[in-house]
Design a protein around this motif. Structure first.
Motif, short mmCIF file in Angstrom:
data_model
loop_
_atom_site.label_atom_id
_atom_site.label_comp_id
_atom_site.label_asym_id
_atom_site.label_seq_id
_atom_site.Cartn_x
_atom_site.Cartn_y
_atom_site.Cartn_z
N GLU A 1 -0.41 2.06 0.22
CA GLU A 1 -0.95 3.40 0.39
C GLU A 1 -1.33 3.86 -1.01
OE1 GLU A 1 2.43 5.17 2.42
OE2 GLU A 1 2.16 3.52 3.84
N PRO A 2 -2.17 4.89 -1.13
CA PRO A 2 -2.58 5.27 -2.48
C PRO A 2 -1.36 5.53 -3.38
CG PRO A 2 -3.85 6.47 -0.85
CD PRO A 2 -2.83 5.69 -0.10
N GLY A 3 -1.27 4.79 -4.47
CA GLY A 3 -0.17 4.98 -5.41
C GLY A 3 1.15 4.37 -4.98
N HIS A 4 1.18 3.74 -3.83
CA HIS A 4 2.42 3.14 -3.32
C HIS A 4 2.25 1.62 -3.26
CE1 HIS A 4 5.96 3.72 -0.30
NE2 HIS A 4 6.05 2.56 -0.91
N PHE A 5 2.90 0.94 -4.20
CA PHE A 5 2.72 -0.51 -4.31
C PHE A 5 3.93 -1.24 -3.75
CE2 PHE A 5 0.24 1.50 -7.54
CZ PHE A 5 -0.95 0.76 -7.59
N ARG B 1 8.04 8.93 -10.63
CA ARG B 1 7.81 7.70 -9.87
C ARG B 1 9.01 6.77 -10.04
NH1 ARG B 1 2.87 4.64 -11.17
NH2 ARG B 1 3.42 5.09 -13.35
N ALA C 1 6.50 3.61 -6.25
CA ALA C 1 5.84 4.73 -5.57
C ALA C 1 6.28 6.04 -6.17
CB ALA C 1 6.16 4.71 -4.08
N GLU D 1 8.78 -2.80 -5.29
CA GLU D 1 8.11 -1.61 -4.78
C GLU D 1 8.00 -0.57 -5.89
OE1 GLU D 1 9.63 -0.54 -1.00
OE2 GLU D 1 8.15 1.03 -0.64
N TRP E 1 1.20 -8.31 -5.25
CA TRP E 1 1.46 -6.91 -5.52
C TRP E 1 0.33 -6.11 -4.89
CZ3 TRP E 1 5.43 -4.21 -6.60
CH2 TRP E 1 5.39 -3.02 -7.32
N ARG E 2 0.62 -5.41 -3.80
CA ARG E 2 -0.45 -4.74 -3.04
C ARG E 2 -0.26 -3.24 -3.02
NH1 ARG E 2 -2.58 -9.05 -0.04
NH2 ARG E 2 -1.09 -10.77 -0.15
N GLU E 3 -1.38 -2.54 -2.99
CA GLU E 3 -1.34 -1.09 -2.87
C GLU E 3 -1.40 -0.75 -1.39
OE1 GLU E 3 -4.15 0.99 -5.28
OE2 GLU E 3 -3.09 2.90 -5.05
#
Lengths: 365, 311
Positions: B289-293, B221, B234, B232, B285-287
């Motif tokens: 997509e799954p696992g992608h902040f 990651r 991910a 970011e 800080w937002r997610e």
């Protein structure tokens, strides 16, 4: 291409004396620089690329000397220059240099403008007022905003990228025919590096200079060069247009260099790695210098040094593989992947913009 | 807390004060490192990536936030026993192998220094055996133990630096630009070595770097940091395939690719921080997509996602 070449180095041999031992830094290196082109010299540290460039400016350290070979520039042989006086008409004036580290290339006690002005005054014989105007114009030309204000500032008031612009301004202030850049972006961040590369390209185009660009970064080579010379252990082992070197490399060292790029790696697998370390230049090297590290080496590589074989009118390589008697040996499989991988990336758009502004040529920090 | 998380950084801020002036080098950074993964921190010089590494290693004091190693708090004051344990469990690999080895000491001592400090051996034979194993693990012959650092090349010295960390049997290795001082042909060797050790010894790396092509290859990651803030985070391939934050895109577009055709047709993206309207809509800080902040306001993140879709 002899009518278009501006500088030709042939069979250059340079050695240094270190604590009584002789180090052969250049072992018969040759290259041709054409008018109005950018030639990248690529190699690892110790391959002799910086020493090579320094010979064009008479800037070898005191313990180093040119033993053999010639450097033809405008009817002169720079390799024969002995005194500082000989060099004054060439160094800085007709051939200028940009160094790697903009922190140490500038005098911290003088204003930035003054440092550019003095090169213009010295080499072009301008008086104070006209040289000042020239310096201001040059500052503006390298993308520094508000040159009147910046002229009066000191190097510490500039960021790394801006300082490199100042170094470039000082180098081009007297309109050199050849600009030598020795790793000018290695000390900079990638986003700043991209701006400086753009600046060098636009200056080269607009001023019609020839640029000799020294780097170890193959990405930078692909970005800036029309032609490439690959160096290993004090020799140029392959030279050609940038497309020839990246698409159809012939020397095993060039293969190995390209194949070890992390961009070619597959996660979870070993990255192609060149075994061992470059040879010691204190010792006599027999045959092809790369042979001991080359798993594909032929027997002859350990015995005799390969000559330069022509691949095309613009492309040659120093390897026995190009001899008609040599067996057919293909470049490593991984190399074929290079093109596919990068093309796939581009389709997915990781390198391309949508919506954001295009790069203006530098400017604000 | 998830038990496969080895290191957890929560709301980390670091301030540097000079006189009355305050400079926030790291601003409310949070992330987890999972056991056995390589997490990379990438950013430009001055972005705070090295400071984060130093804060984790307890070299730089935190202004705010908490750091947990395997669930146990390891920032701020620790009693002597805990401090010792921490120093053994977390090791560092330094950037410049020419500067990070004691020139007057033999390799044997350099690699054993941690063992001496922590008394991690019962007999001289055991110590020797540990040094030998560590040297073999990094691909050096045990005979090098009797030599001095100046006898080695940059790549070999970096191997010695890694051996010195390995001998302590650490759980987490913080590597601050371990590759960038090395030559292209040597770089690949050291990358392979670090990957091999990770696989065989279940190591976890925090890899601090600016060279994105290396980072992509080595990381599971990637966290991108800009002026002290994480913008970011991910999975490595997801970040390269669908970068969302405009700074990440600018950074990726600036990396020169080793292909003349791509370079000729390349368009640079320039990041303009003033394009955010954070006075009106503060970022979070937002997610995405799954696992992608990603760091941004709700509206921005939606827009970036749409842009990524259309690229």
């Amino acid at each position: 291409m002899s009518e278009t070449t501006i500088l030709t180095a042939e069979g250059l041999e340079v050695s240094f004396t270190l604590r009584g031992r002789r180090l052969a830094a250049l072992r018969g290196a040759s290259l041709e620089l054409c008018r109005g082109e950018t030639l990248a010299v690529v190699g690892e540290s110790g391959s002799g690329k910086s020493v090579f460039a320094k010979t064009f400016l008479g800037m070898l350290d005191k313990n180093g000397r040119i033993e053999r070979g010639s450097i033809r520039f405008d009817g002169m042989d720079l390799a024969q220059f002995r005194s500082e006086r000989d060099w004054l008409s060439v160094r800085g004036k007709r051939i200028a240099m940009v160094f790697q580290d903009p922190m140490t290339a500038l005098n911290p006690l003088k204003t930035v403008g003054e440092q550019i002005r003095e090169t213009a005054a010295l080499h072009r014989g301008l008086d104070r007022k006209t040289s000042r105007t020239a310096a201001l114009e040059t500052l503006e030309r390298v993308g520094i905003h508000d040159p009147e204000l910046r002229y009066r500032q000191y190097p510490h008031e500039f960021s790394g990228g801006m300082r490199q612009r100042v170094v470039i301004a000082a180098a081009i202030a007297c309109g050199p025919e050849i600009l030598i850049c020795d790793e000018p972006t290695t000390a900079l961040d990638v986003t700043v590096q991209a701006q400086i590369l753009d600046l060098i390209k636009s200056l080269q185009r607009d001023l019609g200079m020839s640029v000799l660009f020294i780097t170890h970064d193959l990405g930078v080579v692909a970005n800036i060069a029309q032609r490439v010379a690959v160096m290993y252990a004090g020799q140029v082992v392959e030279a050609g247009t940038v497309d020839e070197i990246f698409r159809d490399p012939r020397a095993p060292y060039t293969w190995a260099l390209l194949a070890s790029l992390p961009q070619l790696g597959i996660k979870g697998e070993e990255l192609y790695a060149i075994k061992g370390t470059p040879p010691s230049l204190f010792k006599e090297i027999k045959g092809d210098a790369f042979a001991p590290r080359n798993p594909l080496a032929l027997e002859v590589d350990f015995v005799a040094e390969p000559p330069e074989f022509d691949v095309s009118p613009t492309h040659w390589a120093k390897t026995w593989l190009l001899d008609p008697r040599a067996p057919r040996i293909e470049p490593p499989e991984t190399l074929k992947r290079l093109r596919e991988r990068l093309a796939a990336d581009r389709r997915r758009g990781s390198a391309v913009a949508g919506g954001a502004k295009n790069a203006a040529q530098g400017g604000s920090r | 807390m998830n038990d496969d998380v080895i290191l957890s950084v929560r709301g980390l801020s670091v301030d540097f004060r000079r006189g009355r002036r305050n400079f926030r080098a790291v601003d409310r950074v949070s992330f987890d490192i999972r056991r056995g993964e390589t997490l990379s921190l990438v950013g430009e010089s001055g972005s705070g990536k090295t400071t984060i590494g130093r804060a984790i290693l307890r070299i730089t004091a935190l202004s705010e936030g908490e750091i947990f190693l395997a669930g146990e708090r390891v920032d701020g004051r620790l009693d002597a026993a805990r401090e010792r344990a921490f120093r053994q469990r977390v090791q560092m690999i330094f950037q410049d192998p020419m500067a990070s080895l004691n020139e007057r000491a033999k390799i044997d001592y350099i690699v054993s220094e941690g063992l001496y400090n922590f008394g991690l051996f019962h007999s001289e034979a055991e110590r020797k055996a540990k040094v030998e194993t560590a040297l073999r693990d990094v691909g050096l012959s045990p005979e090098v133990a009797s030599r001095f650092p100046h006898e080695f090349s940059g790549g070999q010295r970096q191997r010695i630096g890694i051996a010195r960390a390995l001998v302590m049997n650490p759980e987490l290795l913080v590597a601050d630009e371990p590759i960038s001082a090395l030559d292209v042909s040597i770089r690949a060797q050291v990358i392979n070595l670090m990957n091999k050790l990770k696989r065989e010894r279940h190591l976890t790396y925090l890899f601090i770097a600016h060279d994105l092509s290396v980072v992509r290859f080595i990381s599971d990651r990637i966290a991108v940091i800009y002026r002290g803030r994480l913008v970011e985070l991910a999975e490595a391939e997801a970040l390269f395939a669908r970068p969302l934050h405009p700074y990440t895109r600018a950074l990726l577009s600036a990396v020169p690719e080793p292909d003349p055709e791509i370079e000729r047709s390349k368009r640079l993206v320039v990041y303009d921080p003033s394009a955010h309207d954070y006075a009106r809509m503060p970022p979070a800080w937002r997610e995405a997509e799954p696992g992608h902040f990603v760091l941004g306001s709700e509206e921005e993140v939606k827009r970036w996602q749409a842009e990524a879709q259309n690229r």
